[in-house]
Design a protein around this motif. Structure first.
Motif, PDB file in Angstrom:
ATOM      1  N   LYS A  22      65.242  74.365  44.050  1.00  0.00           N
ATOM      2  CA  LYS A  22      65.883  74.393  45.368  1.00  0.00           C
ATOM      3  C   LYS A  22      64.994  73.711  46.402  1.00  0.00           C
ATOM      4  O   LYS A  22      64.729  74.234  47.488  1.00  0.00           O
ATOM      5  N   LYS A  23      64.577  72.525  46.048  1.00  0.00           N
ATOM      6  CA  LYS A  23      63.618  71.779  46.866  1.00  0.00           C
ATOM      7  C   LYS A  23      64.317  70.652  47.614  1.00  0.00           C
ATOM      8  O   LYS A  23      65.083  69.883  47.032  1.00  0.00           O
ATOM      9  N   TYR A  24      64.029  70.549  48.895  1.00  0.00           N
ATOM     10  CA  TYR A  24      64.561  69.453  49.703  1.00  0.00           C
ATOM     11  C   TYR A  24      63.665  68.237  49.499  1.00  0.00           C
ATOM     12  O   TYR A  24      62.467  68.283  49.770  1.00  0.00           O
ATOM     13  N   LEU A  25      64.246  67.129  49.024  1.00  0.00           N
ATOM     14  CA  LEU A  25      63.445  65.974  48.622  1.00  0.00           C
ATOM     15  C   LEU A  25      63.027  65.071  49.778  1.00  0.00           C
ATOM     16  O   LEU A  25      62.177  64.197  49.601  1.00  0.00           O
ATOM     17  N   ASN A  26      63.624  65.264  50.933  1.00  0.00           N
ATOM     18  CA  ASN A  26      63.251  64.438  52.083  1.00  0.00           C
ATOM     19  C   ASN A  26      63.417  62.946  51.781  1.00  0.00           C
ATOM     20  O   ASN A  26      62.626  62.114  52.213  1.00  0.00           O
TER      21      ASN A  26
END
Length: 652
Positions: free
Chosen positions: A250-254
């Motif tokens: 659940k990581k925002y990759l930017n």
């Protein structure tokens, strides 16, 4: 279990940041969750069923979409056989999960066949790889999807050889029987994914199939080995790992923002959705990457500009309209009309100053309207393209015109909803009946005929070609009539411009009129409410019931009122279209199978027609959906009349 499925892999290819928002119910998502509705409208389920007949006696892996372990176990057990065919075989390895349309195993070799409700020409040598040696952009999502499937199958069964194929509708083939598209139907109260009623079981029963298989293994291998990239800085293997880890963690990759992606992002939240507690993925990205504040999202920005593709503005962090100059838009004027670049700049200037007044090239509009003849005819079509043809001798995805509405504006100002046509009979090819009904509607005078956008002209061009290849006894008469109200296509072998060619009201709007309330959109769904807000004439007239304003209707009673306000704001008439099943008892509604609640846009109309064609519903439900289509199409042509009245008010 959070696994990277092929749909999530494709979503990551669209924009890696979307993996953070998908499957998170706290974020608004404008894309429909029901993919079957989409495939139904496209004829996708029929293509899939026909494809399976090409590979008969296969095993269907019967497990729901989230039952990963069960589906994988059933697949693994089946693959223990020396030779086997599987439908929707499932493979799970290292956090990657795919279900494949058709798997054909022979010994230690697997043929992986992906079925697509898409057409192709097998004679096109630049179909997938263009003359420039790069993947054709329109095919990239499909090919990367298949590459992902092949890679996961290889990882799950490294001892097997896997070869990749696409199976699609072949433009060079024609149906050899009538009623091909009625051979696969959705039964009442059946599972629409597994209980399709099939009236044939062997290809020989339909003569020649309209589907063809094409070997794309070399292209797929070039994607897997990194020869072809989706993003310049990310090869296939890196994308698989990056997307899986981001989704699982659940990581925002930017990932860097892209103008076109962000402009059409489905994770934008409306005011109503925000009030309901939903979050905006679009706002999340812009706050993270551009440091926008909450108030910044209320400032006009360049993504709202009509037909603007200034991606460099995002890279320069100059998205707000206050930052733009005429040089950014390369404004080039045209005498007596609004050029496309002028239109963009007018939008910018009015948004900057909160000017809501209408801009009109009045003299040009007045000269244009002076050429129009009474009585004026306003027509709108509803159409579809069906994967499997209705009749013998037709190719996949030919245009089907199943409905029109027709309003007439008379010189005395009276308005008639004069005629309408709809074909709701399953298996009926309606185009020639449609053409005869249209001729009957327009043949009695030489009044101007109006459409909104190019669609109607394109459809009638297609019907002309279909008539040429038909054995209809009145085809020459019909072709002659259709040519009087159309213009030939640019690539047509024969050219014509009918003496009564349809006038494109959408082009009139673009050439002469800009209304800030449309926020740059030229869709009739935006122009109608904007016109109602800006026009005192329309407000005063349409706040009254139809009987009082001399407007006839075939689908609404005389007490119906089209202009309504709520909290001092206009309600878009399209939102006032009545829902289906009004007055029905709850148990009757629960028995319906169409799952359509209202018809208020073209997508819903297309889905409704597909339901009428392929689902075995009661006559009462069929009638209700038909009535919903008639009401929606009637509003489309009445909307054109209202827009005409607004333009008439302006030049007077």
């Amino acid at each position: 279990m959070r696994v990277l499925s092929k749909s999530r892999f494709k979503l990551g290819l669209e924009c890696p940041n979307k993996l953070y928002f998908t499957n998170d119910k706290t974020f608004a998502n404008k894309k429909s969750d029901d993919t079957f509705l989409q495939s139904l409208a496209e004829g996708g389920f029929q293509v899939e069923e026909l494809a399976r007949i090409h590979y008969e006696n296969g095993f269907f892996i019967d497990a729901e979409s989230l039952e990963y372990e069960m589906a994988v176990q059933l697949t693994s057990d089946a693959l223990l056989r020396e030779n086997v065919i599987l439908y929707e075989g499932a493979f799970l390895v290292d956090g990657y999960y795919v279900r494949c349309d058709i798997i054909e195993k022979t010994g230690n070799k697997i043929r992986l066949i992906e079925v697509k409700a898409k057409s192709f020409n097998p004679n096109d040598k630049y179909l997938f790889i263009g003359k420039n040696g790069k993947l054709v952009s329109g095919w990239k999502p499909y090919l990367f999807d298949l590459a992902f499937q092949k890679k996961v199958v290889q990882m799950a069964f490294p001892n097997l050889e896997v070869e990749a194929f696409l199976m699609m509708a072949d433009k060079t083939k024609m149906a050899t029987i009538n009623g091909l598209n009625q051979l696969f139907r959705v039964p009442k109260n059946g599972n629409p994914r597994t209980d399709i009623i099939k009236k044939v079981t062997k290809i020989e029963e339909i003569g020649q199939s309209v589907l063809s298989e094409i070997n794309v293994d070399s292209v797929i291998n070039s994607i897997i080995d990194g020869t072809f990239l989706y993003y310049d800085n990310l090869n296939f293997s890196e994308a698989m790992h990056l997307f899986r880890d981001a989704y699982q963690e659940k990581k925002y990759l930017n990932w860097p923002l892209k103008f076109s992606n962000c402009k059409g992002c489905e994770f934008k939240a409306s005011e109503e959705e925000i009030q309901q507690g939903l979050k905006s993925g679009f706002e999340h990205c812009f706050k993270k990457q551009l440091n926008w504040s909450d108030s910044d999202f209320n400032r006009p920005n360049s993504m709202e500009i009509w037909n603007y593709r200034g991606g460099y503005l995002l890279e320069e962090n100059r998205l707000f309209l206050d930052d733009l100059t005429e040089d950014d838009l390369k404004v080039i004027p045209i005498a007596t009309k609004i050029s496309p670049s002028e239109r963009q700049w007018i939008q910018v200037e009015k948004a900057r100053t909160a000017d809501t007044s209408v801009y009109v090239e009045k003299e040009g509009l007045k000269a244009e309207m002076a050429q129009w003849n009474f009585p004026m005819h306003f027509i709108d079509f509803e159409t579809s393209t069906v994967a499997l043809p209705f009749t013998a001798g037709r190719s996949p995805y030919e245009q089907v015109a199943f409905q029109f509405s027709h309003h007439v504006y008379n010189e005395d100002g009276s308005i008639e909803h004069r005629t309408e046509f709809i074909s709701n009979t399953p298996g009926q090819f309606p185009n020639f009946i449609f053409a005869r009904a249209l001729r009957e509607a327009l043949r009695y005078d030489n009044g101007s005929v109006f459409r909104f956008a190019t669609h109607e002209n394109s459809i009638l061009n297609a019907i002309i070609e279909q008539l040429k290849n038909s054995s209809e006894t009145d085809k020459e008469e019909l072709i002659s009539f259709l040519k009087t109200i159309t213009v030939s296509k640019k690539d047509s072998a024969e050219t014509w411009a009918g003496e009564r060619k349809m006038i494109d009201l959408n082009k009139i709007i673009k050439d002469y009129y800009y209304n800030p309330y449309t926020k740059g959109s030229n869709s009739i769904k935006a122009v109608l409410p904007a016109s109602l807000i800006s026009s005192e004439f329309l407000k005063n007239k349409y706040a009254n019931c139809l009987d009082q304003i001399n407007v006839s209707s075939k689908n609404f009673n005389g007490n119906h009122i089209w202009l309504s306000m709520k909290n001092d704001e206009l309600i878009n008439p399209y939102k006032m279209l009545p829902p289906l099943y009004e007055g029905w008892e709850n148990d009757e509604i629960n028995e319906t199978i169409s799952e359509i609640e209202n018809i208020a846009d073209g997508g819903a109309a297309l889905t409704a027609y597909a339901k009428l064609q392929y689902e075995d519903m009661t006559e009462k439900e069929r009638g209700e959906i038909t009535n919903g289509l008639l009401k929606y199409c009637e509003l489309d042509t009445l909307a054109m009349v209202m827009i005409y009245e607004h333009l008439k008010e302006i030049i007077q």
